[in-house]
Scaffold this motif. Sequence first.
Motif, PDB file in Angstrom:
ATOM      1  N   UNK A 141       5.618  78.442 -26.530  1.00  0.00           N
ATOM      2  CA  UNK A 141       5.380  77.210 -25.732  1.00  0.00           C
ATOM      3  C   UNK A 141       6.312  77.335 -24.704  1.00  0.00           C
ATOM      4  N   UNK A 142       7.518  77.647 -24.773  1.00  0.00           N
ATOM      5  CA  UNK A 142       8.556  77.710 -23.837  1.00  0.00           C
ATOM      6  C   UNK A 142       8.180  78.598 -22.808  1.00  0.00           C
ATOM      7  N   UNK A 143       7.772  79.841 -23.322  1.00  0.00           N
ATOM      8  CA  UNK A 143       7.538  80.917 -22.394  1.00  0.00           C
ATOM      9  C   UNK A 143       6.366  80.791 -21.534  1.00  0.00           C
ATOM     10  N   UNK A 144       5.239  79.847 -21.968  1.00  0.00           N
ATOM     11  CA  UNK A 144       4.159  79.340 -21.267  1.00  0.00           C
ATOM     12  C   UNK A 144       4.670  78.324 -20.174  1.00  0.00           C
ATOM     13  N   UNK A 145       5.580  77.397 -20.655  1.00  0.00           N
ATOM     14  CA  UNK A 145       5.971  76.369 -19.858  1.00  0.00           C
ATOM     15  C   UNK A 145       6.770  77.266 -18.404  1.00  0.00           C
ATOM     16  N   UNK A 146       7.506  78.197 -18.769  1.00  0.00           N
ATOM     17  CA  UNK A 146       8.205  78.823 -17.977  1.00  0.00           C
ATOM     18  C   UNK A 146       7.362  79.541 -16.796  1.00  0.00           C
ATOM     19  N   UNK A 147       6.345  80.077 -17.415  1.00  0.00           N
ATOM     20  CA  UNK A 147       5.375  80.819 -16.488  1.00  0.00           C
ATOM     21  C   UNK A 147       4.564  79.813 -15.637  1.00  0.00           C
ATOM     22  N   UNK A 148       4.432  78.805 -16.024  1.00  0.00           N
ATOM     23  CA  UNK A 148       3.633  77.816 -15.150  1.00  0.00           C
ATOM     24  C   UNK A 148       4.665  77.237 -14.057  1.00  0.00           C
ATOM     25  N   UNK A 149       5.977  77.315 -14.214  1.00  0.00           N
ATOM     26  CA  UNK A 149       6.812  76.600 -13.511  1.00  0.00           C
ATOM     27  C   UNK A 149       7.857  77.567 -13.014  1.00  0.00           C
TER      28      UNK A 149
END
Length: 133
Positions: free
Chosen positions: A56-64
């Motif tokens: 989830x952290x990696x996905x959030x980081x990839x979005x922003x």
Amino acid sequence: MIEFYPVIRSIHILTVILSGSLFALRGAAALFNQNWPYHTGMRWTSWVIDTTLLTAAAMLFSMLPGAMFANGWLTVKLILVVVYVLLGVLAMRRKFSRPTRTVYYVLALCVFGTIVSIARAHHPYGWLLKYLA
């Protein structure tokens, strides 16, 4: 993908709570010489939660992607995550004495709290911000 941001953020927050709570519970039980924190099922549960958290952290980081360099809070948080994991591993090691494991455990919980405060404040100082500002 940005439309999924609120859901992924909620999953991230939930798994932070689960991961921290499970570590606190397992660490306390290990300090009182309980065997269940070391069972394979407990380790698998921890790994599943932590893998979900990191995904989830990696996905959030990839979005922003610009968030990493906004003001340094995310960089500090990621460095402290590594410190937290290392302290947590040392706290769970049976080869150390109980007082040594207690110090590692308390330090790990303090680092975890600091990580949460940095994430909530979106500032590298986290909970210290109110004293330093």
